[in-house]
Motif scaffolding. Structure first.
Motif, short mmCIF file in Angstrom:
data_model
loop_
_atom_site.label_atom_id
_atom_site.label_comp_id
_atom_site.label_asym_id
_atom_site.label_seq_id
_atom_site.Cartn_x
_atom_site.Cartn_y
_atom_site.Cartn_z
N PRO A 1 -0.76 -13.72 -38.51
CA PRO A 1 -1.76 -15.29 -38.59
C PRO A 1 -2.79 -15.57 -40.15
N GLU A 2 -3.00 -15.02 -40.70
CA GLU A 2 -4.06 -15.23 -41.67
C GLU A 2 -3.54 -15.10 -42.58
N VAL A 3 -1.85 -14.76 -42.35
CA VAL A 3 -1.02 -15.87 -43.99
C VAL A 3 -0.08 -16.34 -43.88
N ASN A 4 -0.21 -16.98 -43.04
CA ASN A 4 0.64 -18.65 -42.37
C ASN A 4 0.27 -19.79 -41.75
N PRO A 5 -0.12 -20.11 -42.93
CA PRO A 5 -1.66 -21.85 -42.50
C PRO A 5 -1.19 -22.76 -41.62
N ILE A 6 0.36 -22.91 -41.55
CA ILE A 6 0.66 -23.78 -40.02
C ILE A 6 -0.64 -23.07 -38.95
N GLU A 7 -0.56 -21.44 -38.65
CA GLU A 7 -0.73 -21.47 -37.12
C GLU A 7 -2.61 -22.25 -37.44
N ARG A 8 -3.43 -22.20 -38.89
CA ARG A 8 -4.39 -23.24 -38.66
C ARG A 8 -4.60 -24.57 -38.63
N PHE A 9 -3.06 -25.40 -39.18
CA PHE A 9 -3.14 -26.75 -38.34
C PHE A 9 -2.94 -26.41 -36.50
N TRP A 10 -2.38 -25.37 -35.80
CA TRP A 10 -2.24 -25.21 -34.37
C TRP A 10 -3.65 -25.43 -34.05
N LYS A 11 -4.94 -24.58 -34.80
CA LYS A 11 -6.21 -24.77 -33.83
C LYS A 11 -6.71 -26.43 -34.36
N GLU A 12 -6.39 -26.85 -35.59
CA GLU A 12 -6.80 -28.53 -35.88
C GLU A 12 -6.25 -28.98 -34.44
N VAL A 13 -4.82 -28.83 -34.09
CA VAL A 13 -4.19 -29.99 -33.43
C VAL A 13 -5.17 -29.68 -31.24
N LYS A 14 -5.33 -28.31 -31.57
CA LYS A 14 -5.50 -28.00 -30.00
C LYS A 14 -7.15 -27.96 -30.01
N LYS A 15 -7.96 -28.20 -30.88
CA LYS A 15 -8.95 -28.96 -30.97
C LYS A 15 -9.52 -30.68 -29.62
N PHE A 16 -8.46 -31.26 -30.47
CA PHE A 16 -8.27 -32.70 -29.25
C PHE A 16 -8.52 -32.49 -28.25
N LEU A 17 -7.27 -31.72 -27.51
CA LEU A 17 -7.30 -30.46 -26.21
C LEU A 17 -8.47 -30.19 -25.73
N LYS A 18 -9.08 -29.94 -25.76
CA LYS A 18 -10.92 -28.84 -25.70
C LYS A 18 -11.07 -29.75 -24.00
N ASN A 19 -11.52 -29.03 -22.96
CA ASN A 19 -11.65 -29.02 -21.87
C ASN A 19 -11.65 -30.75 -21.93
N GLN A 20 -10.30 -30.69 -21.89
CA GLN A 20 -9.60 -31.58 -20.67
C GLN A 20 -8.28 -31.77 -20.18
N VAL A 21 -8.46 -32.21 -19.13
CA VAL A 21 -6.80 -31.66 -17.79
C VAL A 21 -6.70 -32.76 -17.68
N PHE A 22 -5.39 -32.19 -17.89
CA PHE A 22 -3.86 -33.45 -17.93
C PHE A 22 -3.76 -33.39 -16.68
N ASP A 23 -2.97 -33.88 -16.05
CA ASP A 23 -1.70 -34.42 -14.67
C ASP A 23 -0.49 -33.64 -14.57
N SER A 24 0.11 -34.18 -15.93
CA SER A 24 1.48 -33.44 -15.84
C SER A 24 1.92 -33.33 -16.79
N LEU A 25 2.37 -32.55 -17.37
CA LEU A 25 3.52 -32.26 -18.98
C LEU A 25 3.65 -33.43 -19.56
N ASP A 26 4.36 -34.64 -19.06
CA ASP A 26 4.83 -35.98 -19.44
C ASP A 26 3.06 -35.97 -20.20
N PHE A 27 1.87 -36.52 -18.96
CA PHE A 27 1.41 -37.15 -19.95
C PHE A 27 0.46 -36.20 -21.38
N LEU A 28 0.52 -34.82 -20.55
CA LEU A 28 0.22 -33.87 -22.20
C LEU A 28 1.06 -34.00 -23.27
#
Length: 208
Positions: A147-174
């Motif tokens: 992962p340290e040589v593939n920059p998209i891994e860093r992008f996934w981390k940025e995406v998941k920052k917006f999902l932290k500590n959240q609860v979703f009712d369904s996959l459609d909502f997610l």
């Protein structure tokens, strides 16, 4: 001295643009992604949490040089889904040749994998089929992911920052939330996150 590489269309014999992408998949589901919470001094943080193993796989490609991107959702991480992902990507950019950096995940190495004519897969570690017997033992002991040589891994981390500590009712909502999150990132944002110096410098040598 810069030496530009050209790739020619076999039918028209005209130069074709070559683009360099980084590819990976990430699993995102209803199981809560935990993260730090800010509270008053001496107050223990309390957050909602659920333990549900329903998830989707987000397949992605980012171009470090321009910040262009391509994402698609699949239900599984396997060779048939990866093959379909490459097909969809190839259809979106049919007039260019694409070099795709990726890891040695099992779904990427299926012997029956069909690769579009305008895509070249560049594995971060040599595949077993490309090595003579002297080096096979070393590859067997090497990790399939870097992962340290593939920059998209860093992008996934940025995406998941917006999902932290959240609860979703369904996959459609997610899914709806995830589409909104991806839409927040401009090409400039993605280029800033994924434009690793060693990749951009390497691309500048052949003039890509």
């Amino acid at each position: 001295m810069e030496q530009k590489i050209h790739y020619f269309n076999k039918h028209s014999h005209t130069p074709v643009k070559i683009r360099y992408w980084c590819q990976d998949e990430t699993r995102i589901g209803l199981k809560t992604i935990t993260g730090k919470l800010i509270t008053a001094c001496g107050v223990k943080p309390v957050g909602l949490y659920q333990w549900l193993f329903k998830y989707l796989w987000l397949y992605g490609l980012v171009e470090p040089k321009t910040g262009d991107s391509f994402f698609y959702e699949f239900s599984h991480l396997d060779t048939p889904c990866f093959e379909k992902f490459l097909e969809l990507f190839s259809q979106k950019y049919p007039d260019e040749v694409h070099i795709i950096q990726l890891d040695n995940g099992r779904g990427h190495l299926g012997l029956d994998l069909s690769i579009p004519d305008n895509i070249i897969l560049l594995f971060q570690l040599p595949t077993h089929l490309e090595l003579n017997s002297r080096w096979k033992a070393a590859v067997h002991s090497a990790p399939p992911y870097c992962p340290e040589v593939n920059p998209i891994e860093r992008f996934w981390k940025e995406v998941k920052k917006f999902l932290k500590n959240q609860v979703f009712d369904s996959l459609d909502f997610l899914r709806r939330i995830l589409r909104n999150i991806l839409a927040r990132f401009t090409q400039e944002d993605i280029a800033s996150i994924t434009g690793y110096d060693f990749i951009l410098e390497a691309l500048s040598v052949p003039g890509l």
